[in-house]
Motif scaffolding. Structure first.
Motif, short mmCIF file in Angstrom:
data_model
loop_
_atom_site.label_atom_id
_atom_site.label_comp_id
_atom_site.label_asym_id
_atom_site.label_seq_id
_atom_site.Cartn_x
_atom_site.Cartn_y
_atom_site.Cartn_z
N ASP A 76 18.00 5.08 2.31
CA ASP A 76 18.96 5.59 3.35
C ASP A 76 19.98 4.19 3.25
OD1 ASP A 76 17.52 7.23 4.49
OD2 ASP A 76 16.59 6.13 6.04
N ILE A 79 13.31 7.54 -6.67
CA ILE A 79 14.37 6.85 -5.99
C ILE A 79 15.77 6.81 -7.06
CG2 ILE A 79 13.79 4.60 -6.79
CD1 ILE A 79 14.80 3.73 -3.88
N ASN A 134 11.85 4.98 1.32
CA ASN A 134 12.81 5.54 2.29
C ASN A 134 14.07 4.71 2.89
OD1 ASN A 134 11.40 7.88 2.13
ND2 ASN A 134 10.42 8.03 3.84
N VAL A 168 7.37 6.37 -8.74
CA VAL A 168 8.30 5.54 -7.71
C VAL A 168 9.73 5.52 -8.38
CG1 VAL A 168 8.75 3.54 -6.71
CG2 VAL A 168 6.53 4.32 -6.79
N ASP A 195 0.69 -1.24 -0.03
CA ASP A 195 -0.18 -0.13 0.09
C ASP A 195 0.76 1.04 0.06
OD1 ASP A 195 -2.63 -0.74 0.02
OD2 ASP A 195 -2.34 -1.45 1.82
N VAL A 196 0.23 2.53 -0.38
CA VAL A 196 1.11 3.64 -0.58
C VAL A 196 1.86 3.97 0.76
CG1 VAL A 196 0.97 5.87 -2.01
CG2 VAL A 196 -1.09 4.40 -1.33
N SER A 197 1.14 4.00 2.01
CA SER A 197 1.75 4.35 3.03
C SER A 197 2.80 3.46 3.39
CB SER A 197 0.74 4.13 4.19
OG SER A 197 0.45 3.33 4.66
N ILE A 198 3.00 2.29 3.16
CA ILE A 198 3.92 1.24 3.41
C ILE A 198 5.04 1.20 2.37
CG2 ILE A 198 4.31 -1.04 3.91
CD1 ILE A 198 2.43 0.02 5.68
N GLN A 199 4.65 1.45 1.17
CA GLN A 199 5.51 1.63 -0.06
C GLN A 199 6.58 2.92 0.38
OE1 GLN A 199 3.64 2.07 -3.95
NE2 GLN A 199 4.38 4.14 -4.35
N ALA A 200 6.02 3.86 0.90
CA ALA A 200 6.91 5.28 1.44
C ALA A 200 7.84 4.73 2.31
CB ALA A 200 5.84 6.31 1.89
N GLN A 201 7.58 3.71 3.20
CA GLN A 201 8.26 3.52 4.34
C GLN A 201 9.47 2.69 3.71
OE1 GLN A 201 6.22 1.29 7.05
NE2 GLN A 201 5.01 2.80 7.63
#
Lengths: 327, 324
Positions: A201, A223, A197, A219, A188-194
């Motif tokens: 890193d 990156i 990131n 996406v 999902d989008v919110s998890i995808q962002a994690q």
């Protein structure tokens, strides 16, 4: 070459198709990867995009030597993998690792996180037995998982957490190259962002080279340093990420970029979209000449004549289109 | 009067591990000819809402605990089997996410395509076949006579989704429920399918409920949007208002975590934590544990959808109190 960690020279990966039951006869070839030349620098993120069936996953597997190469050279840190022995291949594989799309399928459901992460350490004799637990704990912290979950099984984790485990497993051998094949498509989008990131890193911390495969262009743009666009087994456009997405030159890239829906109603309603007709042609019978010509809005007779080579049009920018000067 | 009015729909799944509140008090309406977008992450209850309306929730373990869904005066949730048969597949049609598994691999395209016609209309098979051919042409499939006699495996993913759409639209429904119809497809094919749905909607004047997790798809297609989280509607507004003036913290967080809305290379905003376990009772606002604005009150007091501006409802207690 300056500091290329991966070099591909005219790499082809073809799969024969057999017909018949007892006397199997090869009746054709799927040209999944068909003449890719590419180099990736140390610490660089290369985004690989294209529709399904364009050969991006096969290219990744070819670099990993998980599928036999038909011709061409895959050179990792100066070693040509297509001619090496199994032992030297095993050595090189320590330096490159893969993260797969589906974290529900790529982890063994019967191994705990500890067993999953310890396995590469044991196989490649990375550290003495008494330090394995400490090392696994360190890996888990690196990807943002609490080491107290070490004895849990994959089914006890969510999709995003599983993808973290898969990334930790890839990092266990301290590779120089990570190939991530659609690592966020199933999330999902919110998890995808994690996860994005996290990958960014880790790449900074460990100076990793990353090949990032995805079909979501936003996406990939986010990156990547450079983007390669594939169509029917060939690279059709290559260049700096923001340039390729914001000023696409190849008609296929232009269509691909225009097909992405933007989360902005005013922009979305007023823009002209290039809608491509039809599906991508089959890689068994690719069109003669430019592989994109049957769907291309700028097609002319000369496009059917020969496969256009990838030509440098400006610094760091290559496009495979014979009409590039005209459109 | 709206075409469909859903009030307080609750669909629970009674499993060995407890009662899973997939849809927990959802109310919304769809007007004639309107496109309503339903967004949310996986597990937010958007698909189960649609399945409940179509009577496709497996019972057991599922159970519709409460609610009404008035479609042109008939309650879809409490109608007799004969009544729902007359509506489903005729006046309300549905297309599914995965075109690979939603066609019957053993039947020719012709047979499954005209099935709704043979069931719902008094019509000869020959006439039905002719209409089937026209329907395929309308969704952009060439060489119809040959295509009708083929099996699903001879079609590509985008083509199968076109067949699904042709099949859903063949009875000229008044409401089309599209459950992530483009998620499994490439962007270029997605663009074709979205154009097709828009075009067919203009032609037939039908209403569409479009379920997706992609805010980008919503922005170009829908008139109104409702955002779902943990089985509840947390915000509903017309599309421009939702994108340019999102009020609920979850909607804002969702938007901020999309890469294309952020400067390149910048750290993406992430929503801390995970969606809640729906088998545990949730006191207070379901988003409170992950919300940056949450106060003690959010964890105990139930958050209800309330009007913020006409046509724009949202369920954040702090926004309702005028605090944020």
């Amino acid at each position: 070459m300056s500091d290329a960690i991966i070099e591909l020279r005219d790499v082809k990966t073809h799969f024969p198709i057999y017909q018949g039951f007892l006397l199997k006869k090869p009746v054709g070839m799927v040209k999944a990867v068909d003449g890719v030349t590419l180099s990736i620098q140390r610490g660089e993120v290369l985004g690989l995009v294209g529709e399904s069936g364009c050969g991006k996953s096969t290219l990744a597997r070819t670099i990993m030597q998980l599928v036999p190469t038909t011709s061409g050279m895959v050179i990792i840190e100066g070693r040509n993998l297509t001619q090496g022995t199994a032992a030297s291949l095993r050595q090189t594989r320590r330096e490159m690792q893969m993260v797969f799309q589906d974290p529900y399928a790529s982890l063994n459901p019967r191994l705990t996180v500890f067993a999953t992460l310890a396995e590469p350490l044991i196989v490649h004799k990375i550290c003495p037995a008494d330090q394995i637990t400490a090392r696994v704990a360190m890996l888990m912290e690196l990807v943002g998982l609490a080491p107290r979950f070490m004895q849990k099984y994959p089914h006890e984790f969510s999709g995003g957490q599983r993808q973290r485990i898969a990334i930790a497993r890839a990092l266990a051998l301290e590779p120089k190259i990570i190939i991530a094949d659609e690592p966020v498509s199933a999330l999902d989008v919110s998890i995808q962002a994690q996860i994005l990131n996290l990958l960014a890193d880790l790449r900074r911390q460990m100076n990793l080279s990353l090949i990032f495969i995805a079909h979501d262009l936003s996406v990939v743009k986010h990156i990547s340093d450079r983007i390669a666009v594939m169509y029917l087994g060939k690279i059709v456009e290559l260049g700096p990420a923001a340039d390729v997405i914001d000023r696409p030159r190849h008609p296929y890239t232009q269509a691909l970029v225009s097909a992405i829906p933007t989360p902005n109603p005013d922009v979305e309603r007023n823009r002209q979209r290039i809608v491509l007709a039809g599906d991508p042609p089959s890689p068994i019978h690719p069109p003669v000449g430019c592989p994109f010509h049957p769907r291309c809005p700028h097609m002319q007779e000369k496009c059917k004549a020969a496969v256009p080579p990838l030509v440098r049009i400006e610094d760091g920018r290559e496009v495979a289109c014979v009409r590039i000067g005209e459109i | 009067m709206p075409l469909l009015t859903v009030k307080d729909l609750r669909t629970y799944f009674h499993t060995r591990n407890g009662i899973y509140r997939a849809v927990d008090g959802v109310s919304f309406h769809v007007d004639r000819g309107e496109t309503l977008g339903m967004v949310g992450e996986s597990g937010s209850g958007k698909s189960v809402t649609c399945y409940s309306l179509m009577g496709l929730v497996p019972q057991p373990p599922g159970r519709i605990e409460s609610g009404t869904a008035l479609f042109d005066g008939v309650d879809l949730l409490h109608s007799s089997p004969a009544q729902s048969r007359a509506i489903r597949g005729k006046r309300v049609a549905m297309i599914f996410q995965d075109p690979m598994t939603s066609l019957n691999p053993y039947l020719r395209i012709a047979d499954q395509l005209i099935e709704p016609l043979l069931i719902h209309e008094k019509i000869s098979k020959k006439k039905a076949l002719q209409l089937g051919g026209e329907a395929l042409e309308a969704v952009g499939i060439n060489d119809v006579a040959r295509r009708l006699q083929q099996y699903p495996h001879e079609f590509s993913g985008g083509m199968r989704q076109r067949v699904m759409i042709a099949m859903a639209l063949i009875t000229k429904p008044e409401l089309l429920i599209a459950d992530e119809p483009t998620t499994a497809l490439d962007v270029t094919v997605q663009a074709q399918i979205l154009e097709l749905i828009k075009e067919m909607q203009r032609e037939l004047g039908m209403a569409v409920i479009f379920v997706t997790h992609d805010l980008g798809v919503i922005s170009g297609l829908c008139d109104r949007v409702q955002v779902m989280y943990a089985g509840k509607v947390v915000e509903t507004a017309d599309t421009r208002a939702l994108f340019y003036q999102p009020k609920h913290p979850y909607t804002r967080a969702l938007q901020r975590s999309i890469p294309s809305m952020q400067p390149k290379g910048a750290e993406l905003y992430t929503i801390p934590g995970l969606p809640p376990d729906l088998s545990k009772p949730l006191p207070g606002c379901p988003f409170a544990p992950r919300c940056g604005f949450a106060t003690d009150r959010c964890h105990v007091e139930e958050a209800r959808l309330a009007e913020w501006r006409p046509g724009h409802d949202q369920a954040c207690l702090r926004v309702q109190a005028g605090e944020i």
